[in-house]
Motif scaffolding. Structure first.
Motif, PDB file in Angstrom:
ATOM      1  N   ASP A 138       0.843  -1.203   0.000  1.00 33.39           N
ATOM      2  CA  ASP A 138       0.000   0.000   0.000  1.00 33.39           C
ATOM      3  C   ASP A 138       0.876   1.250   0.000  1.00 33.39           C
ATOM      4  OD1 ASP A 138       0.898  -0.100   2.604  1.00 33.39           O
ATOM      5  OD2 ASP A 138      -1.038   0.299   3.507  1.00 33.39           O
ATOM      6  N   ARG A 139       0.239   2.370  -0.249  1.00 33.02           N
ATOM      7  CA  ARG A 139       0.934   3.647  -0.418  1.00 33.02           C
ATOM      8  C   ARG A 139       1.781   4.015   0.790  1.00 33.02           C
ATOM      9  NH1 ARG A 139      -3.349   7.967  -1.598  1.00 33.02           N
ATOM     10  NH2 ARG A 139      -4.309   5.987  -1.275  1.00 33.02           N
ATOM     11  N   ARG A 153      -1.377  -2.036 -10.815  1.00 33.07           N
ATOM     12  CA  ARG A 153      -2.366  -0.966 -10.679  1.00 33.07           C
ATOM     13  C   ARG A 153      -3.548  -1.195 -11.628  1.00 33.07           C
ATOM     14  NH1 ARG A 153       0.877  -0.526  -7.289  1.00 33.07           N
ATOM     15  NH2 ARG A 153      -0.882  -1.339  -6.185  1.00 33.07           N
ATOM     16  N   GLU A 188      -6.094   4.045  -7.428  1.00 35.26           N
ATOM     17  CA  GLU A 188      -4.878   3.568  -8.080  1.00 35.26           C
ATOM     18  C   GLU A 188      -4.024   4.727  -8.590  1.00 35.26           C
ATOM     19  OE1 GLU A 188      -3.932   0.538  -7.602  1.00 35.26           O
ATOM     20  OE2 GLU A 188      -5.854   0.223  -6.622  1.00 35.26           O
ATOM     21  N   ASP A 230      -2.098   5.819  -5.706  1.00 33.10           N
ATOM     22  CA  ASP A 230      -0.978   4.904  -5.456  1.00 33.10           C
ATOM     23  C   ASP A 230       0.168   5.163  -6.415  1.00 33.10           C
ATOM     24  OD1 ASP A 230      -2.116   3.650  -3.314  1.00 33.10           O
ATOM     25  OD2 ASP A 230      -2.835   1.901  -4.430  1.00 33.10           O
TER      26      ASP A 230
END
Length: 182
Positions: free
Chosen positions: A91-92, A126, A146, A149
């Motif tokens: 995750d980010r 993504r 996405e 991200d």
């Protein structure tokens, strides 16, 4: 009424003119200043004489950070751009933590102080996520998530922005015997 206005203006001019008495106060000169002066110093950056060696060195530092699968570096003049490869399913916030850890390692290195750290986009992953969100009936939310991200991965982290961690004192409220009664 105009007589009052004219006389008020003359009175103001006279009052202002009387206050311009010569004063012996002068602005302090730098020679008479007894305060201690210190120059600010930043970490000294080494001049890059061999870009290939510096690139290999920074790649090695980046690969030593947990979560980095691979790293690639390009050196141009005295600036390095380092791209790190991380797992596509991260995750980010985790990617941001890894980029920060790499920047922190570079901050301590004389060649890495002006490096730029960025992560791969994992575009395939993504797009797979966008496709899954579309199947779930959330096409716009999926694309927005996405894109966030992707942007979070490619926005650079600069080692100069890294702040050294400070040791915190234990909170007195958390010490033995001072717990509030329930």
């Amino acid at each position: 009424m105009s007589k009052w206005l004219v006389s008020a203006i003359i009175l103001c001019l006279l009052a202002t003119g009387c206050n311009t008495v010569a004063r012996n106060e002068t602005s302090p000169s730098p020679q008479n200043d007894n305060r201690v002066r210190a120059q600010q110093s930043a970490p000294q950056k080494k001049q890059i004489s061999s870009p290939k060696q510096v690139a290999a060195h920074l790649e090695s530092l980046a690969r030593g950070v947990p979560g980095v699968k691979a790293a690639h570096c390009v050196v141009f003049k005295n600036t390095a751009v380092v791209g790190i490869d991380v797992a596509g399913n991260l995750d980010r916030s985790r990617v941001g933590t890894i980029k920060y850890a790499v920047a922190e390692a570079f901050h301590k290195d004389p060649y890495g102080i002006d490096a730029v750290v960025t992560a791969d986009m994992d575009l395939s992953t993504r797009l797979k996520e966008v496709q899954a969100d579309m199947k779930r009936g959330r096409p716009f939310a999926g694309i927005a998530e996405e894109m966030a991200d992707i942007i979070g991965r490619i926005v650079p982290q600069l080692p100069r922005d890294v702040q050294p961690m400070k040791m915190e004192e234990p909170n007195k409220a958390n010490q033995k015997g001072s717990h509030p009664k329930l």
